[in-house]
Write an enzyme that holds these catalytic residues in place. Structure first.
Site, short mmCIF file in Angstrom:
data_model
loop_
_atom_site.label_atom_id
_atom_site.label_comp_id
_atom_site.label_asym_id
_atom_site.label_seq_id
_atom_site.Cartn_x
_atom_site.Cartn_y
_atom_site.Cartn_z
N LYS B 78 0.86 -1.19 0.00
CA LYS B 78 0.00 0.00 0.00
C LYS B 78 0.89 1.24 0.00
O LYS B 78 1.86 1.30 0.75
CB LYS B 78 -0.89 -0.02 1.25
CG LYS B 78 -1.95 1.08 1.29
CD LYS B 78 -2.80 0.97 2.56
CE LYS B 78 -3.97 1.95 2.54
NZ LYS B 78 -4.81 1.85 3.75
N SER B 158 -9.80 1.89 2.54
CA SER B 158 -8.86 2.63 1.71
C SER B 158 -7.82 1.75 1.02
O SER B 158 -7.20 2.18 0.06
CB SER B 158 -8.12 3.68 2.56
OG SER B 158 -7.32 3.03 3.54
N SER B 182 -10.28 -0.21 6.83
CA SER B 182 -9.62 -0.04 5.53
C SER B 182 -8.90 -1.27 4.99
O SER B 182 -8.47 -1.26 3.85
CB SER B 182 -8.61 1.11 5.62
OG SER B 182 -9.29 2.33 5.46
#
Ligand SMILES: [Mg+2]
Ligand SMILES: [Zn+2]
Lengths: 95, 486, 488
Positions: B78, B158, B182
């Site tokens: 990420k 996210s 997330s």
């Protein structure tokens, strides 16, 4: 709580985010809606409840007083958008 | 032979050790897959050279019999994790060009375990979102489509790029971060496993902060065993993070015994909400039945402050974020938009550098901390957070883990819910309470919606009982036998 | 508490009372910064003593320096203050170019140290107790250089993150002199404790002066805060100027703005700070990157047991044990090194004589030479040896001054100097008899005058004898013998 334009202007200023005059009304509505949503917390009786400071059940760890870092001006400065020599530079501030 | 990108992490690991293929071949297959899924926009930066160089090293180690726990396993990272010398953006314009001269502890741990990086995965800007639509680098598309409908869907957020990359078989696993859901919500939307460990289990050092009291890193993988393998490599005490807990990391894979007999599974009555999606409710009942069939005992529990978790979260998280994001000021790194004065420079930079949702949250956070409002908002929220944590403490006196749905719906279409922030916030209604209480939780793909999209079930455990959570999740996974693919 | 007469300032509208509270930022003596492992040493090249934490790089986290916590506890104990068993680190949020994170980690609602006190030593020898409100730990900001470029300010983060103790007094001070005495006393205590070097030129001790004025008995006036004043002299000048400015404003019908001001040493005046014109809203909240600081009673007691004797106790001991005056004792204890020096000189000797030599001769000479006590060319044992030579009659006090001068220049042993220069006091009555006889014979007229009642001439005869012996004659003996001769 409903925020008015002036309140939004003040918040934007505190947060150092430029907001165009014509955006203020729309933002006031959006932010007010969020505040209305979170204000349901008012229903909860929290008298005498300790506010959570940390979710981890441990005490503050401490380090030893030893110099273990520094002398890395290159790493500190390498991403700076503006600077000179070993300094960062910003528009002149008058104190 | 199945293609290399279809392997699970555990299979790939075993195959490498058995010399069925080389780390180079495994990496090349994934590098090609990253290229192939470009239309999904799951990556902000691909790092194929880096992956291949690391694979060569992995092959050397494998040849010497010196392989480490994750030797040669290709991952997506990420783009909230700082990676040394590799562009790190947090999906924000304000971090334009930022190449950290340091490596986050979690990624460093992964590289030390032999894993390799395929690239930096897209996400919601500063991890603020549940759809991956707030990224400065554009939205991520889920590899999934509804039956008979070709509209692009969100991967959730996210950690949307991470979830999409893993679901689309472009990475064996991915790192995510979870502040209010997330990791778990995008895992559920994409039909994969996502785990948020206990707050304090993984170091936050080197991860761009969103809300420091909530942020935790965790794995996104295609099955529970892979989550166990990857979490084992990510976790551990870090003296550089004052909230990192110094407690041993067990061998999580060893915990997957399949035996959950006698465990009590709490079913919180407050999660059965008005107007709940019947598909979700049915899946939840099914999950309960699966666990009962495996010898566990479902028990009714009460988490009375559940309905206040989301509003509490939407005070605490923006408040912390407003302060955490103050450092993005155009002085030391990232974007600078000039101004005549220092304050003008700040205001121009931050207006141009932050997207709409980030600006909105920073402003809400600024407001709830400001003079005259602190007690009514922020302090009140901290008090209710205490009550929410106490609810879980009480519940764990009568149960060993808690079963809930992961998200209130399946994935929605790209662009939906964008005009109503609160509707978007509701995505996290089932995941946020565990975040506020700092508890470990996992989402396991458990079924399909009527229109063919994955749905997840969510298990919450006691603090630092990731092993227990993984064990139950593993049983749930076997019972659900989720085989659908995008 | 205050029977002390207030020092009022006379104005057109009557007498004015000045109300002063001080916030002192004292740099904690430590090797590394409060939340990072970068060094704290003064004078390094710009941005070389900066860690990625100090520069607030994304994802960087603070970890506290345990030694700085102990230093704060120690200081609290030295100020006879309450040590709080639980304290919390908060973020103080504001934007400024030398504050990289956009917040300062400080302590707000729950500081590590609560109420304490400082006793001021007033010139008349009396003490006056000033209440301390609190002491908290916080990190310093970096440095902005405004004069290097016409349109830019340069930023050096070497200081960013250095540990500070902010020590806040109650508004108990009433004059610039008291404020000066407060800073001196605080600095003395910090140095004794070794928790701050008190070096004001290098910015280790900076003072924010909160000043307001009122007519005696009225409620508190609006105060201004003059920031970062960095010497005792400037603190006094800033307060003096600010008090008179405020009186001037009020007496001409104006009102005082609550504002932050700067002191300009060049003009001795204060002016409003332009960069702080916006009303601040610091949005304090507990730093989620840190946990609450919990202290055990055992830790506090361990530190208490390690405290040195502090100036007030030492002063008391000097007055009672050495029978010194409060004045002399106060001078000697202001600096620990001076007190130690004195005690080494006084050991087994006449303490008053020792104090006199340390204060009047040594301090006077060191001051003139601009040297601190630990750079004294005269070692304590040697000054003690000099006192011994006086005490046992080897040399007179007057000769001793000459010997001291040589010691100060060369650092040599006094006995050797006395021997070499033949300064040994003459106590041989035969030799003195001869000298006296010579003087009396050479001044027969004066002898006659003396005998006819001009007593004052006695001193003249003593002087002549001393001169004749090159100052080495034992003055007591000369006196006795002369008196005998002249009365016979
Ligand atoms: Mg202050
Ligand atoms: Zn301060």
């Amino acid at each position: 709580m409903a925020l008015d334009k002036a309140a939004v202007r003040k918040i934007a200023r505190l947060a150092r985010i430029r907001v165009a005059e014509e955006e203020l009304d729309g933002l006031a509505v959006e932010l007010s809606n969020i505040l209305t949503f979170v204000e349901q917390l008012g229903e909860v009786d929290t008298a005498g409840v300790e506010p959570m400071t940390s979710v981890v059940a441990m005490t503050l760890p401490r380090r030893a007083d030893a110099v273990t870092d520094g002398n890395t001006a290159d790493k500190v400065l390498v991403n700076a958008p503006e600077g000179t020599g070993n300094f960062f530079a910003v528009p002149k501030v008058v104190e | 032979m199945t293609t290399l990108t279809d392997l699970s992490m555990a299979e790939a690991r075993d195959g490498l050790r058995a010399r069925k293929y080389s780390a180079k071949e495994l990496a090349e297959a994934h590098v090609a897959a990253v290229e192939r899924i470009k239309p999904l926009n799951a990556f902000i930066t691909a790092t194929p050279e880096r992956a291949l160089a690391a694979a060569a090293e992995a092959d050397r180690r494998l040849a010497r019999g010196e392989e480490r726990a994750m030797e040669g396993l290709p991952l997506a990272i990420k783009d909230l994790f700082c990676t040394e010398g590799v562009l790190t953006t947090a999906a924000s314009h304000i971090l334009d060009g930022f190449k950290p001269p340091y490596e986050s502890t979690v990624t460093a741990n992964l590289w030390r375990a032999g894993a390799l990086m395929l690239g930096k995965a897209n996400l919601d800007e500063f991890a603020m979102g549940s759809s991956n639509m707030t990224s400065h680098y554009g939205p991520v598309e889920s590899p999934w489509r509804r039956k008979g409908d070709n509209r692009a869907l969100v991967p959730g957020g996210s950690s949307g790029g991470s979830a999409a990359a893993v679901a689309a078989r472009a990475a064996l696993g991915a790192t995510g971060t979870d502040t209010g859901g997330s990791i778990r919500q995008p895992a559920a939307f994409c039909g994969i496993v996502g785990m948020k460990p206990t707050y304090g289990r993984c170091s936050r050092w080197g991860i761009v902060a969103f809300a420091s009291s909530l942020d935790q890193a965790g794995p996104l993988t295609r099955n529970v065993r892979d989550a166990a393998i990857m979490l084992g490599a990510m976790a551990g005490h870090d003296p550089k993070d004052s909230t990192s807990v110094d407690t041993p990391v067990p061998d999580y894979e060893m915990a997957l015994t399949g035996d959950i007999r006698g465990l009590r599974i709490g079913i919180p009555r407050e999660y059965r909400m008005d107007g709940m999606n019947p598909e979700i409710e049915r899946l939840w009942e099914q999950g309960k039945a699966w666990l009962r069939d495996a010898g566990a005992e479902p028990v009714d529990i009460s988490l009375p402050h559940t309905k206040y978790a989301l509003p509490t979260y939407y005070i605490v998280a923006p408040a912390e974020a407003s302060s955490n994001l103050a450092r993005y000021d155009g002085v030391r790194y990232g974007l600078r938009v000039p101004g005549r004065t220092l304050d003008e420079m700040y205001e121009n930079t931050r207006a141009a550098g932050f997207g709409k949702e980030v600006r909105r949250r920073v402003m809400i956070g600024t407001y709830v901390l400001s003079a005259g409002y602190y007690d009514a908002y922020y302090n009140k929220a901290r008090q209710i957070r205490t009550l929410i944590a106490r609810d879980f403490d009480r519940a764990f006196k009568v149960c060993d883990a808690i079963l809930t749905p992961t998200a209130p719906s399946a994935a929605f279409a790209l662009g939906e819910k964008m005009d109503d922030p609160i509707a978007m916030y509701l995505n996290d209604v089932f995941t946020v309470p565990a975040s506020l209480a700092g508890l470990p939780a996992i989402s396991v793909p458990a079924g399909l919606s009527g229109d063919g999209l994955p749905l997840g079930l969510h298990l919450i455990g006691r603090a630092f009982d990731e092993a227990g959570v993984l064990k139950i999740a593993h049983v749930l996974e076997r019972a659900a036998d989720f085989r659908a693919r995008p | 508490m205050t029977t002390h007469a207030p020092h009022l300032i006379r104005g057109e509208s009557g007498d004015w009372e000045v109300v002063i509270g001080l916030e002192v930022h004292a740099q904690v003596t430590s090797q590394a910064k409060l939340f990072s492992g970068a060094a704290t040493a003064f004078g390094a090249e710009p941005n070389t003593q900066v860690s990625l934490v100090d520069a607030a790089m994304p994802g960087m986290l603070p970890v506290i320096n345990g030694h700085c916590i102990e230093q704060a506890i120690k200081t609290g104990l030295g100020l006879k203050a309450q040590i709080n068993r639980r304290s919390v680190f908060d973020r103080k949020n504001y934007f400024y170019a030398d504050l990289p994170a956009g917040y300062q980690i400080s302590q707000y609602l729950q500081p590590i140290v609560g109420k304490g006190e400082i006793v001021l030593d007033l010139p008349d020898g009396r003490g006056r107790t000033i209440a301390i409100t609190r002491l908290h730990l916080e990190m310093d900001a970096g440095k902005s250089l405004h004069d290097q470029h016409p349109s830019q300010t340069y930023i050096d983060l070497n200081r960013a993150g250095v540990a500070l103790m902010e020590i806040v007094s109650e508004p108990d001070l009433r004059t610039a002199e008291e404020a000066g005495a407060y800073v001196r006393k605080l600095r003395s205590i910090l140095r004794y404790l070794g928790t701050c070097d008190g070096n004001m030129e290098e910015g280790s001790l900076r003072c924010d002066c909160n000043v307001s004025v009122r007519h005696p008995g009225e409620k508190l006036g609006t105060r201004t805060e003059t920031k970062n004043v960095n010497s005792v002299r400037f603190v006094m000048a800033a307060i003096e100027h600010e008090a008179r400015r405020q009186i001037g404003v009020l007496e001409s019908g104006g009102t005082i703005q609550q504002e932050t001001r700067l002191f300009d040493p060049a003009t001795g005046t204060t002016r409003p700070m332009r960069s702080k014109e916006h009303a601040h809203d610091y949005r304090y909240f507990p730093d989620p990157d840190l946990l609450p600081l919990e202290l055990s009673e055992a830790e506090i007691e361990r530190i208490r047991a390690s405290l040195p004797e502090l100036p007030d106790d030492k002063k008391k001991r000097f007055i009672e044990g050495y029978k010194l005056s409060a004045q002399d004792a106060g001078v000697l204890v202001a600096e620990q090194a001076a007190a130690n020096f004195f005690e080494a000189v006084a050991a087994g000797r006449d303490a008053k004589l020792a104090a006199n030599w340390v204060i009047n001769e040594l301090f006077g000479r060191l001051n003139a030479a601009g040297k601190p006590i630990d750079a004294s060319p005269v070692a304590a044992e040697r000054l003690g040896a000099l006192v011994d030579l006086i005490q046992d009659g080897t040399i007179s006090g007057r000769i001793a001054k000459d010997v001291f001068e040589t010691m100060f220049e060369t650092g040599r042993d006094p006995a050797a100097i006395v021997e070499e220069k033949g300064l040994r006091q003459v106590s041989d009555t035969g030799a003195l008899d001869a000298a006296i006889a010579e003087v009396l014979a050479g001044n027969a007229d004066k002898v006659a005058e003396f005998k006819s009642g001009k007593d004052k001439l006695f001193g003249f005869f003593v002087g002549q004898v001393m001169k004749k012996t090159g100052g080495k004659a034992n003055p007591g003996l000369v006196n006795d013998m002369l008196r005998k001769k002249l009365s016979s």
